[in-house]
Design an enzyme around this catalytic site. Structure first.
Site, PDB file in Angstrom:
ATOM      1  N   TRP A  11       0.810  -1.213   0.000  1.00 24.27           N
ATOM      2  CA  TRP A  11       0.000   0.000   0.000  1.00 24.27           C
ATOM      3  C   TRP A  11       0.841   1.260   0.000  1.00 24.27           C
ATOM      4  O   TRP A  11       0.540   2.230  -0.696  1.00 24.27           O
ATOM      5  CB  TRP A  11      -0.955   0.006   1.193  1.00 24.27           C
ATOM      6  CG  TRP A  11      -2.372  -0.145   0.763  1.00 24.27           C
ATOM      7  CD1 TRP A  11      -3.234  -1.138   1.096  1.00 24.27           C
ATOM      8  CD2 TRP A  11      -3.084   0.719  -0.128  1.00 24.27           C
ATOM      9  NE1 TRP A  11      -4.439  -0.946   0.454  1.00 24.27           N
ATOM     10  CE2 TRP A  11      -4.374   0.190  -0.293  1.00 24.27           C
ATOM     11  CE3 TRP A  11      -2.755   1.885  -0.809  1.00 24.27           C
ATOM     12  CZ2 TRP A  11      -5.337   0.777  -1.103  1.00 24.27           C
ATOM     13  CZ3 TRP A  11      -3.714   2.474  -1.626  1.00 24.27           C
ATOM     14  CH2 TRP A  11      -4.991   1.922  -1.760  1.00 24.27           C
ATOM     15  N   ARG A  33      11.505   1.122   6.796  1.00 22.33           N
ATOM     16  CA  ARG A  33      12.139   0.878   8.092  1.00 22.33           C
ATOM     17  C   ARG A  33      13.444   0.109   7.925  1.00 22.33           C
ATOM     18  O   ARG A  33      14.428   0.341   8.626  1.00 22.33           O
ATOM     19  CB  ARG A  33      11.178   0.094   8.992  1.00 22.33           C
ATOM     20  CG  ARG A  33      11.692  -0.117  10.411  1.00 22.33           C
ATOM     21  CD  ARG A  33      10.708  -0.969  11.206  1.00 22.33           C
ATOM     22  NE  ARG A  33       9.405  -0.349  11.270  1.00 22.33           N
ATOM     23  CZ  ARG A  33       9.064   0.576  12.170  1.00 22.33           C
ATOM     24  NH1 ARG A  33       9.959   0.985  13.062  1.00 22.33           N
ATOM     25  NH2 ARG A  33       7.852   1.090  12.185  1.00 22.33           N
ATOM     26  N   LYS A 105      -6.558  -0.160   8.492  1.00 28.98           N
ATOM     27  CA  LYS A 105      -7.991  -0.363   8.728  1.00 28.98           C
ATOM     28  C   LYS A 105      -8.160  -1.419   9.813  1.00 28.98           C
ATOM     29  O   LYS A 105      -7.795  -2.569   9.608  1.00 28.98           O
ATOM     30  CB  LYS A 105      -8.684  -0.823   7.445  1.00 28.98           C
ATOM     31  CG  LYS A 105      -8.570   0.158   6.285  1.00 28.98           C
ATOM     32  CD  LYS A 105      -9.148  -0.431   5.004  1.00 28.98           C
ATOM     33  CE  LYS A 105      -9.046   0.540   3.837  1.00 28.98           C
ATOM     34  NZ  LYS A 105      -9.590  -0.029   2.579  1.00 28.98           N
ATOM     35  N   GLY A 138     -11.174   3.440   1.754  1.00 30.09           N
ATOM     36  CA  GLY A 138     -12.127   3.203   0.683  1.00 30.09           C
ATOM     37  C   GLY A 138     -11.842   1.928  -0.076  1.00 30.09           C
ATOM     38  O   GLY A 138     -10.870   1.215   0.208  1.00 30.09           O
ATOM     39  N   SER A 140     -10.364  -0.403  -2.401  1.00 26.31           N
ATOM     40  CA  SER A 140      -9.157  -0.345  -3.233  1.00 26.31           C
ATOM     41  C   SER A 140      -8.233  -1.506  -2.926  1.00 26.31           C
ATOM     42  O   SER A 140      -8.055  -1.882  -1.771  1.00 26.31           O
ATOM     43  CB  SER A 140      -8.410   0.976  -2.976  1.00 26.31           C
ATOM     44  OG  SER A 140      -8.229   1.168  -1.579  1.00 26.31           O
ATOM     45  N   LYS A 193     -15.479  -4.134   7.770  1.00 27.38           N
ATOM     46  CA  LYS A 193     -15.610  -4.831   6.478  1.00 27.38           C
ATOM     47  C   LYS A 193     -14.617  -5.977   6.371  1.00 27.38           C
ATOM     48  O   LYS A 193     -14.892  -6.983   5.692  1.00 27.38           O
ATOM     49  CB  LYS A 193     -15.455  -3.843   5.320  1.00 27.38           C
ATOM     50  CG  LYS A 193     -14.110  -3.107   5.258  1.00 27.38           C
ATOM     51  CD  LYS A 193     -13.103  -3.786   4.372  1.00 27.38           C
ATOM     52  CE  LYS A 193     -11.771  -3.062   4.386  1.00 27.38           C
ATOM     53  NZ  LYS A 193     -10.777  -3.719   3.502  1.00 27.38           N
ATOM     54  N   ARG A 257      -7.436 -10.412   0.905  1.00 29.21           N
ATOM     55  CA  ARG A 257      -6.824 -11.382   1.819  1.00 29.21           C
ATOM     56  C   ARG A 257      -7.821 -11.873   2.864  1.00 29.21           C
ATOM     57  O   ARG A 257      -7.804 -13.040   3.252  1.00 29.21           O
ATOM     58  CB  ARG A 257      -5.606 -10.752   2.501  1.00 29.21           C
ATOM     59  CG  ARG A 257      -4.492 -10.391   1.540  1.00 29.21           C
ATOM     60  CD  ARG A 257      -3.232 -10.004   2.275  1.00 29.21           C
ATOM     61  NE  ARG A 257      -3.345  -8.748   2.983  1.00 29.21           N
ATOM     62  CZ  ARG A 257      -3.116  -7.548   2.460  1.00 29.21           C
ATOM     63  NH1 ARG A 257      -2.778  -7.454   1.182  1.00 29.21           N
ATOM     64  NH2 ARG A 257      -3.209  -6.452   3.180  1.00 29.21           N
ATOM     65  N   ASN A 258      -8.686 -10.980   3.330  1.00 22.22           N
ATOM     66  CA  ASN A 258      -9.663 -11.386   4.342  1.00 22.22           C
ATOM     67  C   ASN A 258     -10.670 -12.378   3.767  1.00 22.22           C
ATOM     68  O   ASN A 258     -11.027 -13.359   4.426  1.00 22.22           O
ATOM     69  CB  ASN A 258     -10.366 -10.149   4.901  1.00 22.22           C
ATOM     70  CG  ASN A 258      -9.423  -9.264   5.685  1.00 22.22           C
ATOM     71  OD1 ASN A 258      -9.044  -9.570   6.800  1.00 22.22           O
ATOM     72  ND2 ASN A 258      -8.995  -8.158   5.076  1.00 22.22           N
TER      73      ASN A 258
END
Length: 336
Positions: A11, A33, A105, A138, A140, A193, A257-258
């Site tokens: 992302w 990082r 999220k 949103g 995406s 969601k 993935r969820n």
């Protein structure tokens, strides 16, 4: 604009690419990082692990090390870390004067029996209250944003300056950015969601049909809205991009993935093996228990979420989770 993107996962790289290709000619720095990762991307001019084959434009530079050294003159800092890492990143940013927006999220995991876990803006209020901050959310998938495929997202913040910075940095012919002051609603939509997408993946994995999928999405939206309103959100936010839009995408998209967690659990795979096979974070797995606990503390009815938690905890089989939901007594569709 001078834009800093902190976090070089899929992302972070996708939004850094989008900002660096912007017609306004932004100067974008992608901070990693891991110094070796930054050096590798600098040499290869791509993120070969997460977005292979998508070259970095000249306006995108790589950095690692002292993040605070990048702040002077910045117009926007985008935090692209998982929810579990947000608190530490906000602590590191506490002295930043530029607008800050996070992409994660979910709910931060609860720390005790009396705690329901925190949304991102609640974490920020505790650890870095002076930041001008907001959420960017949103429907995406990172890959499609990186490819420049049409996408619409929402910039949520109570601060005009944060919303304006996100619109100025990222609104383009391929990415529409809408502004919304309701950060609570946007964050609740983004968190819940993911949990509901696990349920929908389970439904599809058990081959229960399109009727069942539509029922889960619709009743899931009702759960999401009830929790959001109880937390102070505006109900109309859940009819927008971060509510209905993100739920439909995450519950039905093959890149989710969820959803894939639910599909694999339906096939009889253990949760440990499922997570190992993903290679990425599935926030719904980590948020489900916290969402259910926060709802319970508020007296909000969320049967789908509770069934997902029981499934993840191993207290219900996939078939039993479905039977539990279908065996509930009659209720009004407009239950509050």
């Amino acid at each position: 604009m001078k834009i800093i993107v902190s976090g070089a996962g899929a992302w972070g790289c996708a939004l850094a690419l989008s900002a660096a290709r912007h017609p306004a000619g932004h100067a974008v720095t992608l901070w990693a990082r891991d110094a070796s990762q930054a050096e590798r991307m600098r040499a290869e001019r791509q993120n070969a692990r997460y977005l292979p084959g998508l070259p970095f434009p000249p306006a995108l530079t790589l950095a690692s090390g002292d993040l605070a050294a990048l702040w002077p003159g910045a117009d926007l800092v985008i935090v692209a870390t998982p929810m579990a890492a947000l608190r530490g990143m906000l602590l590191a940013l506490h002295g930043c004067t530029a607008p800050v927006a996070w992409l994660c999220k979910g709910f931060e995991a609860a720390t005790g029996a009396e705690s329901g876990g925190l949304l991102a803006h609640e974490v920020q209020a505790l650890v870095a209250p002076r930041l001008l901050a907001g959420a960017f959310s949103g429907p995406s998938f990172a890959q499609e944003v990186a490819l420049g495929q049409p996408t619409a997202l929402v910039a949520a913040s109570p601060h005009d300056r944060v919303r304006a910075a996100l619109v100025g940095a990222l609104h383009s012919p391929s990415l529409r950015v809408y502004a919304n002051e309701d950060i609570v609603g946007v964050e609740v939509g983004g968190a819940v969601k993911n949990v509901l997408a696990i349920a929908t993946g389970l439904c599809d994995g058990l081959a229960l049909g399109l009727n069942a999928r539509a029922a889960l999405i619709t009743r899931g939206l009702a759960e999401m809205t009830r929790l959001g309103v109880a937390l102070g959100a505006r109900p109309e936010t859940f009819m927008g991009l971060s509510g209905l839009g993100d739920l439909v995408l995450t519950a039905t998209g093959d890149l989710s993935r969820n959803r894939r967690v639910g599909l694999l659990l339906a096939q009889g795979r253990s949760l440990a093996r499922t997570l190992e096979s993903l290679g990425h974070v599935a926030e719904g797995v980590y948020s489900a228990r916290t969402v259910a606990r926060r709802a319970a503390l508020l007296g909000v009815e969320m049967p789908i979420t509770r069934a997902v938690v029981a499934l993840l905890d191993g207290r219900l089989s996939p078939a039993d989770a479905v039977a539990l939901l279908m065996g509930r007594g009659p209720a009004s569709e407009l239950m509050h």
